[in-house]
Design a protein around this motif. Structure first.
Motif, PDB file in Angstrom:
ATOM      1  N   MET A 148      -8.515  -4.220  -8.508  1.00  0.00           N
ATOM      2  CA  MET A 148      -7.470  -4.140  -9.157  1.00  0.00           C
ATOM      3  C   MET A 148      -6.909  -2.883  -8.118  1.00  0.00           C
ATOM      4  SD  MET A 148      -6.915  -6.649 -11.237  1.00  0.00           S
ATOM      5  CE  MET A 148      -5.784  -5.821 -12.919  1.00  0.00           C
ATOM      6  N   ASN A 149      -7.382  -2.243  -8.112  1.00  0.00           N
ATOM      7  CA  ASN A 149      -6.340  -1.252  -7.824  1.00  0.00           C
ATOM      8  C   ASN A 149      -5.843  -0.613  -6.348  1.00  0.00           C
ATOM      9  OD1 ASN A 149      -6.130   2.757  -7.522  1.00  0.00           O
ATOM     10  ND2 ASN A 149      -7.607   2.548  -5.740  1.00  0.00           N
ATOM     11  N   ASN A 150      -6.720  -1.449  -5.524  1.00  0.00           N
ATOM     12  CA  ASN A 150      -6.354  -1.469  -4.430  1.00  0.00           C
ATOM     13  C   ASN A 150      -4.854  -1.845  -3.881  1.00  0.00           C
ATOM     14  OD1 ASN A 150      -8.853  -0.121  -3.262  1.00  0.00           O
ATOM     15  ND2 ASN A 150      -9.292  -1.203  -2.011  1.00  0.00           N
ATOM     16  N   PRO A 151      -4.223  -3.431  -3.886  1.00  0.00           N
ATOM     17  CA  PRO A 151      -3.140  -3.647  -3.048  1.00  0.00           C
ATOM     18  C   PRO A 151      -2.430  -3.007  -4.264  1.00  0.00           C
ATOM     19  CG  PRO A 151      -4.362  -4.917  -5.198  1.00  0.00           C
ATOM     20  CD  PRO A 151      -4.882  -4.033  -4.270  1.00  0.00           C
ATOM     21  N   LEU A 152      -2.060  -2.293  -5.675  1.00  0.00           N
ATOM     22  CA  LEU A 152      -1.461  -1.738  -6.108  1.00  0.00           C
ATOM     23  C   LEU A 152      -0.854  -0.716  -5.780  1.00  0.00           C
ATOM     24  CD1 LEU A 152      -2.214  -1.566  -9.556  1.00  0.00           C
ATOM     25  CD2 LEU A 152      -0.428  -2.540  -9.165  1.00  0.00           C
ATOM     26  N   ARG A 153      -1.752   0.053  -5.007  1.00  0.00           N
ATOM     27  CA  ARG A 153      -1.339   1.489  -4.369  1.00  0.00           C
ATOM     28  C   ARG A 153      -0.880   1.085  -3.432  1.00  0.00           C
ATOM     29  NH1 ARG A 153      -3.056   6.833  -4.783  1.00  0.00           N
ATOM     30  NH2 ARG A 153      -5.077   5.964  -6.183  1.00  0.00           N
ATOM     31  N   GLN A 154      -1.790   0.407  -2.244  1.00  0.00           N
ATOM     32  CA  GLN A 154      -0.945   0.419  -0.759  1.00  0.00           C
ATOM     33  C   GLN A 154       0.751  -0.490  -1.210  1.00  0.00           C
ATOM     34  OE1 GLN A 154      -2.259   0.866   2.217  1.00  0.00           O
ATOM     35  NE2 GLN A 154      -4.411   1.464   1.373  1.00  0.00           N
ATOM     36  N   ALA A 155       1.399  -1.001  -2.253  1.00  0.00           N
ATOM     37  CA  ALA A 155       2.225  -1.229  -2.271  1.00  0.00           C
ATOM     38  C   ALA A 155       3.028   0.256  -3.183  1.00  0.00           C
ATOM     39  CB  ALA A 155       2.005  -2.093  -3.049  1.00  0.00           C
ATOM     40  N   MET A 156       2.806   0.819  -3.634  1.00  0.00           N
ATOM     41  CA  MET A 156       3.388   1.827  -3.424  1.00  0.00           C
ATOM     42  C   MET A 156       3.684   2.981  -2.885  1.00  0.00           C
ATOM     43  SD  MET A 156       1.827   2.518  -7.735  1.00  0.00           S
ATOM     44  CE  MET A 156       2.450   3.862  -8.108  1.00  0.00           C
ATOM     45  N   GLN A 364       2.504  -4.478   5.717  1.00  0.00           N
ATOM     46  CA  GLN A 364       3.778  -4.000   5.048  1.00  0.00           C
ATOM     47  C   GLN A 364       5.111  -3.696   5.729  1.00  0.00           C
ATOM     48  OE1 GLN A 364       2.882  -1.447   2.437  1.00  0.00           O
ATOM     49  NE2 GLN A 364       0.733  -1.080   2.594  1.00  0.00           N
ATOM     50  N   THR A 365       4.803  -3.860   7.073  1.00  0.00           N
ATOM     51  CA  THR A 365       6.368  -3.359   7.919  1.00  0.00           C
ATOM     52  C   THR A 365       6.886  -5.246   7.663  1.00  0.00           C
ATOM     53  OG1 THR A 365       5.804  -2.210   8.823  1.00  0.00           O
ATOM     54  CG2 THR A 365       7.916  -3.504   9.880  1.00  0.00           C
ATOM     55  N   ILE A 366       6.634  -5.878   7.786  1.00  0.00           N
ATOM     56  CA  ILE A 366       6.937  -8.171   7.764  1.00  0.00           C
ATOM     57  C   ILE A 366       6.994  -8.344   6.629  1.00  0.00           C
ATOM     58  CG2 ILE A 366       6.358 -10.074   8.896  1.00  0.00           C
ATOM     59  CD1 ILE A 366       4.290  -8.549  10.921  1.00  0.00           C
ATOM     60  N   VAL A 367       6.233  -7.900   5.563  1.00  0.00           N
ATOM     61  CA  VAL A 367       6.686  -8.675   4.135  1.00  0.00           C
ATOM     62  C   VAL A 367       7.324  -8.141   3.108  1.00  0.00           C
ATOM     63  CG1 VAL A 367       4.774  -9.334   1.781  1.00  0.00           C
ATOM     64  CG2 VAL A 367       3.722  -9.586   4.662  1.00  0.00           C
ATOM     65  N   PRO A 368       8.234  -8.948   2.949  1.00  0.00           N
ATOM     66  CA  PRO A 368       9.498  -8.225   1.547  1.00  0.00           C
ATOM     67  C   PRO A 368       8.201  -7.297   0.608  1.00  0.00           C
ATOM     68  CG  PRO A 368       9.618 -10.355   1.645  1.00  0.00           C
ATOM     69  CD  PRO A 368       8.413 -10.225   2.556  1.00  0.00           C
ATOM     70  N   ASP A 369       9.112  -6.556   0.024  1.00  0.00           N
ATOM     71  CA  ASP A 369       8.364  -6.255  -1.504  1.00  0.00           C
ATOM     72  C   ASP A 369       7.805  -6.698  -2.483  1.00  0.00           C
ATOM     73  OD1 ASP A 369       8.022  -3.261  -2.494  1.00  0.00           O
ATOM     74  OD2 ASP A 369       9.405  -3.971  -3.817  1.00  0.00           O
ATOM     75  N   THR A 370       9.081  -7.742  -2.745  1.00  0.00           N
ATOM     76  CA  THR A 370       8.653  -9.160  -3.999  1.00  0.00           C
ATOM     77  C   THR A 370       7.374  -9.597  -3.267  1.00  0.00           C
ATOM     78  OG1 THR A 370      10.462 -11.060  -2.914  1.00  0.00           O
ATOM     79  CG2 THR A 370      10.848  -9.263  -4.882  1.00  0.00           C
ATOM     80  N   LEU A 371       7.136  -9.608  -2.974  1.00  0.00           N
ATOM     81  CA  LEU A 371       5.158 -10.291  -2.244  1.00  0.00           C
ATOM     82  C   LEU A 371       4.675  -9.702  -1.398  1.00  0.00           C
ATOM     83  CD1 LEU A 371       7.259 -13.518   0.206  1.00  0.00           C
ATOM     84  CD2 LEU A 371       5.626 -13.891  -2.466  1.00  0.00           C
TER      85      LEU A 371
END
Length: 431
Positions: A148-156, A364-371
């Motif tokens: 649960m933590n990993n995608p949250l932290r990376q997105a932040m 992360q460079t390619i993917v939009p923040d909403t996804l």
């Protein structure tokens, strides 16, 4: 007069050219710590450092406890690998939540959960009531929180800096993880010898509590998640999967991220304790040194990537580092002394983390923040393969020996890296 104007124009042109050259030089200079100019990123980086410290002390202790209780390579690899299984469910769930809720609050919640889990397990170990099934249960529950933590932290991380500094931020975030990899295993081993393994889980609980404190003041912007919040979880998840499948480069990067978990890191971290017992004269001390050596190499790799800034041909860099990691794993199979093993595993760590941080940056460079949360959760499904890889590695070592295990894993990874690089031409020419 006209001559004066001509001279002035020449001087202006010369000055303009000088500014352009200086600007170019500034762009090409190494800017290793550029992301630290952002206050939110500094707090997030410090929280990563603290969380990683608790994680590494705990991980080396789990491996030690399992082998101490069972004396079995397959059991040791399976317990450590079980941590990746929750990524099949908890990872995608965390990715969906990251795109439909406040990421800061979710990150705090996961840290409090992990802190409580560490405190309970410390009490269990201290009371001398530990059984093998407790190790499996703890590893699974911890893996669920970490998933649960990993995608949250990376997105932040991506939200906390400007786009131009994203590679630098991701690499420095990985460097924080590697700093603790260098000292965490050694500290964990010393604490096991001096005060017993229960202390290490208390350290984990304290570390994750401090992470929650550091995350509290963060004010990181993210795209409006109200649209996703109005949809069902299943609809959100399908949207992320559809985007990944329909974008060939993203699909290739996700596949590339899965190969090391199945054939490289599952063999390395699942079997280092077994390697120490089979090859090294002092396996307990050797385990800590080998993990720390990998961390030194990984730190070198991530700091090197952070220093590159806006380097081009990232796809070729990615493939070259991936094959370097595979070749060094194969070379590790031939080592027979602590010093030679440390030298090879240092190179392995540098290649692997350069590769993984580059992969993460491209996604992360390619993917939009909403996804971003959902796609990152798919990318991190590679952790689920660790359990399969660790069990496979343990079985191979049991039948054919430790050297055959590392040689098999490195060879399979090398072949798959080459195949993906040939099939997905976008990786070699687009970036």
């Amino acid at each position: 007069m006209w001559g004066f104007l001509d001279l002035t124009e020449q001087e202006t042109s010369a000055r303009r050219g000088l500014r352009e050259r200086l600007s170019y030089r500034g762009m090409t200079q190494l800017r290793t710590f550029a992301s630290f100019r952002y206050p939110n990123y500094r707090l997030l980086w410090a929280s990563t450092l603290m969380a990683s410290a608790g994680n590494w002390v705990q991980q080396v202790t789990i491996g030690w406890l399992t082998f101490h209780l069972t004396q079995d390579a397959l059991a040791t690899g399976s317990v450590l690998g079980l941590r990746g299984v929750p990524f099949l469910v908890a990872g995608p769930l965390g990715g969906v939540l990251a795109d439909r809720m406040d990421r800061r609050k979710l990150l705090m919640a996961t840290q409090i959960y992990l802190a409580a889990l560490g405190a309970v397990f410390a009490l269990l170990v201290w009371s001398d009531q530990l059984a093998v099934w407790h190790l499996y249960a703890f590893t699974f529950l911890f893996g669920a929180g970490w998933a649960m933590n990993n995608p949250l932290r990376q997105a932040m991380v991506a939200n906390s800096v400007d786009r131009e500094h994203m590679m630098n931020a991701i690499a420095l975030n990985s460097a924080a993880f590697q700093i603790t990899r260098i000292i965490g295993p050694a500290i964990g081993g010393v604490l096991i010898a001096l005060v017993g393994p229960s202390t290490n889980f208390i350290i984990q609980a304290v570390a994750f509590t401090l992470v929650a404190v550091l995350v509290w003041p963060l004010r990181i912007p993210q795209e409006d998640y109200s649209r996703s919040a109005r949809q069902s979880f299943l609809t959100n998840f399908r949207e992320g999967v559809a985007y990944a499948v329909r974008t060939p480069v993203i699909l290739a990067l996700i596949l590339l991220g899965m190969i090391p978990s199945l054939f490289l890191m599952s063999f390395v971290f699942g079997l280092l304790r077994v390697f120490g017992a089979a090859v090294l004269e002092n396996p307990d001390r050797g385990l800590g040194f080998l993990l720390s050596a990998f961390g030194v190499g990984a730190l070198i790799g991530t700091v090197s990537l952070a220093s590159l800034g806006s380097a081009r041909r990232k796809g070729l860099m990615l493939l070259a580092a991936a094959m370097g990691a595979a070749l060094s794993t194969m070379l590790f199979a031939t080592t027979s002394t602590l010093w030679s093993a440390m030298a090879v595993i240092t190179v392995m760590g540098a290649m692997h983390m350069f590769y993984m941080a580059t992969n993460n940056t491209l996604i992360q460079t390619i993917v939009p923040d909403t996804l971003r949360g959902r796609v990152l959760s798919l990318f991190m499904l590679d952790f689920a393969l660790t359990s399969l890889g660790a069990a496979m590695a343990g079985g191979i070592v049991r039948e054919f020996g430790i050297s055959a295990g590392f040689l098999f894993g490195g060879s399979c990874a090398l072949v798959l890296f080459i195949v993906v690089g040939v099939v997905f031409k976008e990786l070699r020419g687009r970036f």
